[in-house]
Design an enzyme around this catalytic site. Structure first.
Site, PDB file in Angstrom:
ATOM      1  N   GLU A 129      -7.655  89.809  25.968  1.00  0.00           N
ATOM      2  CA  GLU A 129      -8.452  88.986  25.144  1.00  0.00           C
ATOM      3  C   GLU A 129      -9.923  89.498  23.799  1.00  0.00           C
ATOM      4  O   GLU A 129     -10.424  89.703  24.073  1.00  0.00           O
ATOM      5  CB  GLU A 129      -8.922  88.029  26.178  1.00  0.00           C
ATOM      6  CG  GLU A 129      -9.356  86.652  25.478  1.00  0.00           C
ATOM      7  CD  GLU A 129      -8.739  85.367  26.668  1.00  0.00           C
ATOM      8  OE1 GLU A 129      -8.224  85.161  27.326  1.00  0.00           O
ATOM      9  OE2 GLU A 129      -9.822  84.550  26.397  1.00  0.00           O
TER      10      GLU A 129
ATOM     11  N   THR B  56      -9.154  83.721  20.896  1.00  0.00           N
ATOM     12  CA  THR B  56      -9.676  82.554  21.360  1.00  0.00           C
ATOM     13  C   THR B  56     -10.388  81.958  20.032  1.00  0.00           C
ATOM     14  O   THR B  56     -10.066  82.428  18.846  1.00  0.00           O
ATOM     15  CB  THR B  56     -11.144  83.108  22.157  1.00  0.00           C
ATOM     16  OG1 THR B  56     -12.730  83.952  21.037  1.00  0.00           O
ATOM     17  CG2 THR B  56     -11.300  83.753  23.862  1.00  0.00           C
TER      18      THR B  56
ATOM     19  N   ARG C 132      -8.601  72.427  26.386  1.00  0.00           N
ATOM     20  CA  ARG C 132      -9.230  71.075  25.725  1.00  0.00           C
ATOM     21  C   ARG C 132     -10.098  71.359  25.351  1.00  0.00           C
ATOM     22  O   ARG C 132     -10.771  71.333  24.259  1.00  0.00           O
ATOM     23  CB  ARG C 132     -10.052  69.940  27.350  1.00  0.00           C
ATOM     24  CG  ARG C 132     -10.754  68.628  27.026  1.00  0.00           C
ATOM     25  CD  ARG C 132     -11.544  69.047  27.579  1.00  0.00           C
ATOM     26  NE  ARG C 132     -12.246  69.521  28.061  1.00  0.00           N
ATOM     27  CZ  ARG C 132     -13.359  69.106  29.739  1.00  0.00           C
ATOM     28  NH1 ARG C 132     -13.007  68.261  30.321  1.00  0.00           N
ATOM     29  NH2 ARG C 132     -14.800  69.855  29.384  1.00  0.00           N
ATOM     30  N   GLY C 133     -11.012  72.675  26.141  1.00  0.00           N
ATOM     31  CA  GLY C 133     -12.314  73.711  25.284  1.00  0.00           C
ATOM     32  C   GLY C 133     -13.496  73.092  26.225  1.00  0.00           C
ATOM     33  O   GLY C 133     -13.421  71.417  26.977  1.00  0.00           O
ATOM     34  N   ASP C 134     -14.797  72.814  25.991  1.00  0.00           N
ATOM     35  CA  ASP C 134     -15.833  72.239  26.545  1.00  0.00           C
ATOM     36  C   ASP C 134     -16.180  71.363  25.853  1.00  0.00           C
ATOM     37  O   ASP C 134     -16.176  71.329  23.910  1.00  0.00           O
ATOM     38  CB  ASP C 134     -16.885  73.282  26.459  1.00  0.00           C
ATOM     39  CG  ASP C 134     -16.591  74.422  27.849  1.00  0.00           C
ATOM     40  OD1 ASP C 134     -15.725  73.468  28.769  1.00  0.00           O
ATOM     41  OD2 ASP C 134     -16.558  75.436  27.771  1.00  0.00           O
TER      42      ASP C 134
ATOM     43  N   ALA D 195      -5.661  69.716  27.814  1.00  0.00           N
ATOM     44  CA  ALA D 195      -5.123  69.647  27.762  1.00  0.00           C
ATOM     45  C   ALA D 195      -3.524  69.429  27.796  1.00  0.00           C
ATOM     46  O   ALA D 195      -2.847  70.121  27.293  1.00  0.00           O
ATOM     47  CB  ALA D 195      -5.536  71.249  28.601  1.00  0.00           C
TER      48      ALA D 195
ATOM     49  N   TYR E 219      -8.141  77.811  37.097  1.00  0.00           N
ATOM     50  CA  TYR E 219      -9.829  78.143  37.625  1.00  0.00           C
ATOM     51  C   TYR E 219      -9.643  78.601  38.960  1.00  0.00           C
ATOM     52  O   TYR E 219     -10.005  77.208  39.949  1.00  0.00           O
ATOM     53  CB  TYR E 219     -10.731  76.892  37.252  1.00  0.00           C
ATOM     54  CG  TYR E 219     -10.850  77.135  35.792  1.00  0.00           C
ATOM     55  CD1 TYR E 219     -11.637  76.895  35.279  1.00  0.00           C
ATOM     56  CD2 TYR E 219      -9.596  75.763  35.386  1.00  0.00           C
ATOM     57  CE1 TYR E 219     -11.324  77.357  33.183  1.00  0.00           C
ATOM     58  CE2 TYR E 219      -9.756  75.367  33.901  1.00  0.00           C
ATOM     59  CZ  TYR E 219     -10.583  75.698  33.289  1.00  0.00           C
ATOM     60  OH  TYR E 219     -10.859  75.649  32.218  1.00  0.00           O
TER      61      TYR E 219
ATOM     62  N   GLN F 229      -9.224  81.544  34.557  1.00  0.00           N
ATOM     63  CA  GLN F 229     -10.844  81.932  34.450  1.00  0.00           C
ATOM     64  C   GLN F 229     -11.262  83.274  35.138  1.00  0.00           C
ATOM     65  O   GLN F 229     -10.408  83.785  36.030  1.00  0.00           O
ATOM     66  CB  GLN F 229     -11.986  81.147  34.983  1.00  0.00           C
ATOM     67  CG  GLN F 229     -13.398  81.086  34.891  1.00  0.00           C
ATOM     68  CD  GLN F 229     -13.587  80.990  32.651  1.00  0.00           C
ATOM     69  OE1 GLN F 229     -13.145  82.500  32.414  1.00  0.00           O
ATOM     70  NE2 GLN F 229     -13.840  80.055  33.078  1.00  0.00           N
TER      71      GLN F 229
ATOM     72  N   GLN G 188     -26.365  89.216  32.126  1.00  0.00           N
ATOM     73  CA  GLN G 188     -24.828  89.061  32.972  1.00  0.00           C
ATOM     74  C   GLN G 188     -25.051  88.231  34.591  1.00  0.00           C
ATOM     75  O   GLN G 188     -24.118  87.061  35.071  1.00  0.00           O
ATOM     76  CB  GLN G 188     -24.126  89.274  33.090  1.00  0.00           C
ATOM     77  CG  GLN G 188     -23.410  89.884  31.689  1.00  0.00           C
ATOM     78  CD  GLN G 188     -22.337  91.204  30.362  1.00  0.00           C
ATOM     79  OE1 GLN G 188     -22.263  91.630  31.357  1.00  0.00           O
ATOM     80  NE2 GLN G 188     -21.022  90.311  30.319  1.00  0.00           N
TER      81      GLN G 188
HETATM   82  P1  FAD Z   1      -7.857  71.147  31.118  1.00  0.00           P
HETATM   83  O1  FAD Z   1      -6.701  71.080  31.680  1.00  0.00           O
HETATM   84  O2  FAD Z   1      -7.526  69.645  30.014  1.00  0.00           O
HETATM   85  O3  FAD Z   1      -9.044  69.820  32.348  1.00  0.00           O
HETATM   86  C1  FAD Z   1     -10.181  69.744  32.510  1.00  0.00           C
HETATM   87  C2  FAD Z   1     -10.826  69.175  33.327  1.00  0.00           C
HETATM   88  O4  FAD Z   1     -10.280  67.855  33.243  1.00  0.00           O
HETATM   89  C3  FAD Z   1     -10.827  69.508  34.360  1.00  0.00           C
HETATM   90  O5  FAD Z   1     -11.684  69.211  34.924  1.00  0.00           O
HETATM   91  C4  FAD Z   1      -9.443  69.416  35.321  1.00  0.00           C
HETATM   92  O6  FAD Z   1      -9.653  69.403  36.527  1.00  0.00           O
HETATM   93  C5  FAD Z   1      -9.653  67.471  34.696  1.00  0.00           C
HETATM   94  N1  FAD Z   1      -8.171  66.885  34.199  1.00  0.00           N
HETATM   95  C6  FAD Z   1      -7.281  67.882  33.991  1.00  0.00           C
HETATM   96  N2  FAD Z   1      -7.011  66.220  33.198  1.00  0.00           N
HETATM   97  C7  FAD Z   1      -6.569  65.486  33.697  1.00  0.00           C
HETATM   98  C8  FAD Z   1      -7.083  63.894  33.597  1.00  0.00           C
HETATM   99  N3  FAD Z   1      -5.309  63.553  33.286  1.00  0.00           N
HETATM  100  N4  FAD Z   1      -7.345  62.521  34.192  1.00  0.00           N
HETATM  101  C9  FAD Z   1      -9.066  63.277  34.939  1.00  0.00           C
HETATM  102  N5  FAD Z   1      -9.250  64.501  34.684  1.00  0.00           N
HETATM  103  C10 FAD Z   1      -8.323  65.387  34.327  1.00  0.00           C
HETATM  104  N6  FAD Z   1     -12.385  77.182  25.348  1.00  0.00           N
HETATM  105  C11 FAD Z   1     -13.029  76.952  23.945  1.00  0.00           C
HETATM  106  O7  FAD Z   1     -13.845  76.026  23.660  1.00  0.00           O
HETATM  107  N7  FAD Z   1     -12.278  78.338  23.001  1.00  0.00           N
HETATM  108  C12 FAD Z   1     -10.956  79.568  23.706  1.00  0.00           C
HETATM  109  O8  FAD Z   1     -10.794  80.384  22.954  1.00  0.00           O
HETATM  110  C13 FAD Z   1     -11.144  79.213  25.578  1.00  0.00           C
HETATM  111  N8  FAD Z   1     -10.367  79.958  26.426  1.00  0.00           N
HETATM  112  C14 FAD Z   1     -10.151  79.859  27.561  1.00  0.00           C
HETATM  113  C15 FAD Z   1      -9.188  80.545  27.767  1.00  0.00           C
HETATM  114  C16 FAD Z   1      -9.331  80.981  29.841  1.00  0.00           C
HETATM  115  C17 FAD Z   1      -7.952  81.499  30.005  1.00  0.00           C
HETATM  116  C18 FAD Z   1      -9.871  80.081  30.265  1.00  0.00           C
HETATM  117  C19 FAD Z   1      -9.778  80.032  31.659  1.00  0.00           C
HETATM  118  C20 FAD Z   1     -11.228  79.133  29.135  1.00  0.00           C
HETATM  119  C21 FAD Z   1     -10.685  78.675  28.236  1.00  0.00           C
HETATM  120  N9  FAD Z   1     -11.863  78.612  27.839  1.00  0.00           N
HETATM  121  C22 FAD Z   1     -11.812  78.067  26.270  1.00  0.00           C
HETATM  122  C23 FAD Z   1     -12.619  77.553  28.495  1.00  0.00           C
HETATM  123  C24 FAD Z   1     -12.056  75.538  28.172  1.00  0.00           C
HETATM  124  O9  FAD Z   1     -11.653  75.024  26.958  1.00  0.00           O
HETATM  125  C25 FAD Z   1     -12.752  75.119  29.048  1.00  0.00           C
HETATM  126  O10 FAD Z   1     -12.543  75.478  30.284  1.00  0.00           O
HETATM  127  C26 FAD Z   1     -12.806  73.780  28.872  1.00  0.00           C
HETATM  128  O11 FAD Z   1     -13.698  72.790  30.105  1.00  0.00           O
HETATM  129  C27 FAD Z   1     -11.172  73.218  30.108  1.00  0.00           C
HETATM  130  O12 FAD Z   1     -10.157  73.656  29.355  1.00  0.00           O
HETATM  131  P2  FAD Z   1      -8.774  73.197  29.779  1.00  0.00           P
HETATM  132  O13 FAD Z   1      -7.881  73.280  29.326  1.00  0.00           O
HETATM  133  O14 FAD Z   1      -8.598  73.991  31.548  1.00  0.00           O
HETATM  134  O15 FAD Z   1      -8.971  71.278  30.464  1.00  0.00           O
END
Ligand code: FAD
Length: 317
Positions: A18, A49, A124-126, A144, A179, A210, A246
């Site tokens: 990555e 990313t 989803r992104g942060d 997501a 995660y 993660q 780190q």
């Molecule tokens: P989701 O799956 O949408 O979950 C987010 C939160 O909401 C979780 O706590 C989940 O339990 C909860 N949730 C999900 N669905 C629901 C629902 N229907 N109702 C209520 N709660 C719900 N970030 C970037 O900006 N760019 C990147 O390139 C990037 N790459 C990544 C690669 C990997 C392998 C990982 C693990 C993370 C990466 N991230 C990246 C970080 C990621 O965007 C964040 O961790 C973000 O906060 C959550 O993304 P997610 O897709 O897991 O979200």
């Protein structure tokens, strides 16, 4: 080729990497210098990313501060195309909800399809730096699962303009994030896994985790996912620790634990070179154990340390 096809055809554990897009102004050679030394390991795919823009205050000539949007690492889609062109290796762009309307997401997916990129890691992104919690764009995707549904709709020929006749179906393979130590917003691991299950039931074909530094957390997570009915490949995400800083930055940023043994060994180091040696050996041991357990892929977050990853992979494969 789709990531899921690589996984189905694999006879042993695969390797993937990555990378981050270079900082704005750096040019693509910065990326080639990073990736060229890793290509001898024949990665099955390379993830790129995505980094949303950030709001900043900049001082104008008249002394007044003005709020501007700055994107430090643009170019994810272009880099994916360039990687596929240079190395003939499949590239996986990360696609996020944050900062995108559904219309913009659709346009990005159309670009990807035109470029022959048939993989996406849907996230989803942060939250943006100036937001306390994640806020979608007006008209954007909130989770997501929603973004994934948009990709699946396009795979079924359903675009946002409902009256579009005879629209070409896209053909994206969809990966999602998982995660082992729980997403930091989730109240508990069980509910986080239930949300992961929704992504899987909705059409995700594999999970990338993660980073983690204790393999037991990964093994327990995979088991808990199985018990929740998640039966798609769960790819471990791995990263080396190479500096003392780190030890606090990683837990704060990624919400993961550093095992006591690793922490103590790093704290006992006197130089950066010693820290890198400890981090490399730890990652090597993690990788060997995961490979022996038959994980589908070892996915390395290379983040500026390609020589460390090269040393590890050379000793593991
Ligand atoms: P989701 O799956 O949408 O979950 C987010 C939160 O909401 C979780 O706590 C989940 O339990 C909860 N949730 C999900 N669905 C629901 C629902 N229907 N109702 C209520 N709660 C719900 N970030 C970037 O900006 N760019 C990147 O390139 C990037 N790459 C990544 C690669 C990997 C392998 C990982 C693990 C993370 C990466 N991230 C990246 C970080 C990621 O965007 C964040 O961790 C973000 O906060 C959550 O993304 P997610 O897709 O897991 O979200």
């Amino acid at each position: 080729m789709k990531v899921i096809e690589h996984l189905r055809q694999a006879k042993d554990t695969l390797v993937s990497f990555e990378v981050l897009p270079p900082l704005k102004g750096k040019g693509i050679n910065a990326l080639w210098e990073h990736l060229d030394p890793l290509m001898e390991f024949k990665p099955s795919f390379i993830n790129v990313t995505y980094h949303r823009s950030e709001s900043m205050f900049k001082r104008r000539i008249d002394g007044v501060f003005e709020k501007v949007e700055v994107r430090k690492r643009p170019g994810t889609v272009g880099i994916c195309a360039a990687i596929m062109n240079r190395y003939k290796v499949d590239a996986v762009p990360h696609l996020i909800c944050g900062g995108f309307t559904r219309q913009e997401t659709e346009d990005a997916l159309i670009d990807l399809a035109f470029l022959g990129i048939d993989n996406v890691l849907v996230l989803r992104g942060d939250a943006a730096r100036n937001e306390g919690s994640f806020e979608p764009e007006p008209g954007g995707n909130k989770f997501a699962t929603e973004l994934m549904q948009q990709v699946i709709n396009m795979n079924n020929g359903l675009y946002l303009e409902e009256d579009l006749k005879g629209a070409v179906k896209t053909n994206f393979c969809i990966g999602v994030a998982g995660y082992p130590e729980k997403h930091f917003e989730a109240p508990n691991l069980a509910s986080d896994i239930q949300h992961l299950k929704k992504k899987v039931d909705g059409g995700a074909e594999y999970v990338v985790t993660q980073m983690f530094f204790d393999n037991q957390k990964y093994f327990q997570y995979v088991q808990a996912c199985k018990e929740a009915g998640i039966n798609i490949p769960i790819i471990p995400g791995l990263k080396p620790i190479t500096s003392k800083k780190q030890l606090t930055v990683i837990p704060r940023t990624f919400h993961v634990d550093i095992p006591v043994e690793l922490y103590s060994a790093i704290m006992a180091c006197k130089t950066d070179a010693e820290v890198e040696q400890v981090g490399t050996e730890w990652l090597q041991q993690q990788s060997k154990e995961l490979k022996a357990a038959g994980v589908p892929v070892l996915h390395y977050y290379t983040l500026g340390k390609p020589h460390v990853i090269a040393n590890v992979v050379r000793n593991v494969f």
